[in-house]
Design a protein around this motif. Structure first.
Motif, PDB file in Angstrom:
ATOM      1  N   CYS A  89       3.056  -1.170   6.061  1.00 40.00           N
ATOM      2  CA  CYS A  89       2.356  -2.416   5.745  1.00 40.00           C
ATOM      3  C   CYS A  89       2.391  -3.306   6.990  1.00 40.00           C
ATOM      4  CB  CYS A  89       3.014  -3.131   4.564  1.00 40.00           C
ATOM      5  SG  CYS A  89       2.344  -4.792   4.321  1.00 40.00           S
ATOM      6  N   SER A  99       1.857  -6.347   7.115  1.00 46.59           N
ATOM      7  CA  SER A  99       2.363  -7.694   6.831  1.00 46.59           C
ATOM      8  C   SER A  99       3.883  -7.722   6.698  1.00 46.59           C
ATOM      9  CB  SER A  99       1.768  -8.234   5.530  1.00 46.59           C
ATOM     10  OG  SER A  99       0.384  -8.352   5.667  1.00 46.59           O
ATOM     11  N   CYS A 100       4.456  -6.767   5.933  1.00 47.23           N
ATOM     12  CA  CYS A 100       5.900  -6.866   5.680  1.00 47.23           C
ATOM     13  C   CYS A 100       6.693  -5.683   6.223  1.00 47.23           C
ATOM     14  CB  CYS A 100       6.162  -7.023   4.178  1.00 47.23           C
ATOM     15  SG  CYS A 100       5.908  -5.508   3.237  1.00 47.23           S
ATOM     16  N   CYS A 109      -0.191  -3.839  -0.897  1.00 46.69           N
ATOM     17  CA  CYS A 109       1.195  -3.496  -0.565  1.00 46.69           C
ATOM     18  C   CYS A 109       2.071  -3.663  -1.807  1.00 46.69           C
ATOM     19  CB  CYS A 109       1.718  -4.373   0.562  1.00 46.69           C
ATOM     20  SG  CYS A 109       3.485  -4.146   0.833  1.00 46.69           S
ATOM     21  N   CYS A 156       4.788  -6.791  -0.678  1.00 45.64           N
ATOM     22  CA  CYS A 156       4.367  -8.178  -0.410  1.00 45.64           C
ATOM     23  C   CYS A 156       3.003  -8.488  -1.013  1.00 45.64           C
ATOM     24  CB  CYS A 156       4.368  -8.456   1.092  1.00 45.64           C
ATOM     25  SG  CYS A 156       3.029  -7.672   1.994  1.00 45.64           S
TER      26      CYS A 156
HETATM   27 ZN   LIG Z   1       3.691  -5.543   2.590  1.00 41.89          ZN
END
Ligand SMILES: [Zn+2]
Length: 387
Positions: free
Chosen positions: A356, A358-359, A370, A373
């Motif tokens: 992911c 983002s996280c 995801c 997150c």
């Molecule tokens: Zn994520």
């Protein structure tokens, strides 16, 4: 600053200023780092609530913390005891009912969740937050058409298109492919970057042997989908199994099956390579092209594609792994050394390839949302083993 304000600030501090704020419409996620802090926050808040039973805000936040820990029963008790309190301000009652709906949704009791949201709405709870909760509720319970409708109301097109695709996949499974196709075409109109919609259209065309159509969809999809997630189109096509022979003479005979399968691999590979070659040179497209070549047994050409990928990024582990595997076949190795090398290659292939963006969550399989997150379309291919 009142005691209440201090406690609210304290609760936020305990959970950190993360997106999984207990008071955010997204709500917390059990897998989020906030969950680890929940126990100490509950202990702290419980102590204060005992001294100030009228602290409604705190009481609701406490319920949220129980929900965060997965203790739905306790969370429901907290809301229920508040809702029946005589003389409660309707505004607080609406908040309590809203949180009760979220508790039930989290606990999988969908009919009660719906009833609580209805009551909360009637008492003036924020309609947008309720619509969002209803979208999540329908998505969780597999009512994808309804989930898409709720996201449409919120104007969140990536999610609307996503659930249109999920509904189309259900229709296809129920033997309604024409309706499924029409819905998928609509999904890319709603959100042209909907990688899952392009992928589903592509896979349907490939499965029914419509290679010209598949090629057209792939070229179009590669143009429309954001560059960072274009590889998901190829991953979807790669996951597709060669179909068994449909009927007629030789059905089930190994030779026929093998010939059909080889024909499928050849056409799939030719379709993909033609679409990739029409694009600017790209590391992942180059790498996936090599994987399709390997599937149809063209090792030499696959080696060339992998070598080009290595030029674009010398430390790209996945291409290096395939090259190692290919060159191993050409070497004279002792049985012991070969077995050692095969062991490591086999294990390296099991590395979680998707991350992911983002996280940082790593996954073996691709995802559109995801699981940790809840970011949309944040899957990336793991470029380095350190990622
Ligand atoms: Zn994520």
């Amino acid at each position: 600053m009142t005691l209440l304000d201090r406690l609210k600030a304290g609760a936020r501090t305990l959970l950190g200023n993360r997106r999984a704020d207990i008071l955010s419409p997204m709500g917390p996620d059990a897998e989020s780092p906030g969950a680890r802090d929940a126990l100490s926050a509950i202990q702290e808040l419980s102590r204060v609530v005992r001294n100030d039973p009228d602290a409604v805000e705190i009481y609701l936040a406490l319920g949220n913390l129980y929900r965060l820990r997965g203790d739905i029963e306790r969370a429901v008790q907290i809301r229920s005891s508040l809702i029946v309190r005589p003389g409660l301000d309707p505004q607080f009652k609406a908040r309590a009912l809203f949180e009760l709906g979220r508790d039930y949704r989290r606990g999988g009791v969908m009919d009660r969740a719906l009833a609580a949201f209805d009551e909360a709405r009637a008492l003036g709870a924020d309609p947008e937050q309720i619509t969002f909760e209803l979208a999540l509720l329908h998505a969780d319970s597999g009512a994808f058409q309804e989930a898409a409708a709720q996201y449409a109301r919120l104007g969140f097109r990536p999610a609307q298109a996503h659930y249109m695709v999920r509904h189309a996949e259900d229709l296809d499974r129920c033997g309604r492919p024409d309706e499924a196709r029409a819905l998928l075409a609509k999904a890319v109109k709603v959100y042209p970057g909907a990688v899952e919609a392009w992928r589903a259209r592509l896979v349907m065309a490939a499965r029914t042997g419509e290679w010209r159509r598949a090629g057209k969809l792939l070229r179009e999809g590669l143009e429309r989908v954001p560059a960072s997630i274009r590889f998901l189109l190829l991953e979807g096509l790669l996951e597709l199994e060669a179909p068994a022979p449909r009927n007629g003479n030789g059905n089930g005979v190994n030779g026929t099956n093998g010939a059909d399968s080889a024909d499928f691999e050849k056409k799939r590979c030719a379709t993909v390579l033609a679409a990739i070659e029409a694009q600017e040179p790209d590391l992942l497209l180059q790498y996936y092209g090599a994987l399709f070549l390997l599937r149809c047994g063209n090792r030499e050409e696959a080696g060339n594609w992998l070598a080009k990928a290595m030029v674009l990024r010398p430390d790209f582990w996945a291409a290096r792994l395939e090259l190692l595997s290919l060159s191993m076949e050409q070497q004279h190795l002792s049985p012991v050394f070969r077995s050692q090398l095969e062991y490591f290659i086999e294990h390296a292939r099991k590395v979680k390839r998707f991350v992911c963006g983002s996280c940082g969550l790593r996954r073996e399989h691709t995802f559109c949302v995801c699981p940790r997150c809840r970011s949309w379309h944040s899957a990336t291919f793991r470029m380095s083993l350190q990622d």
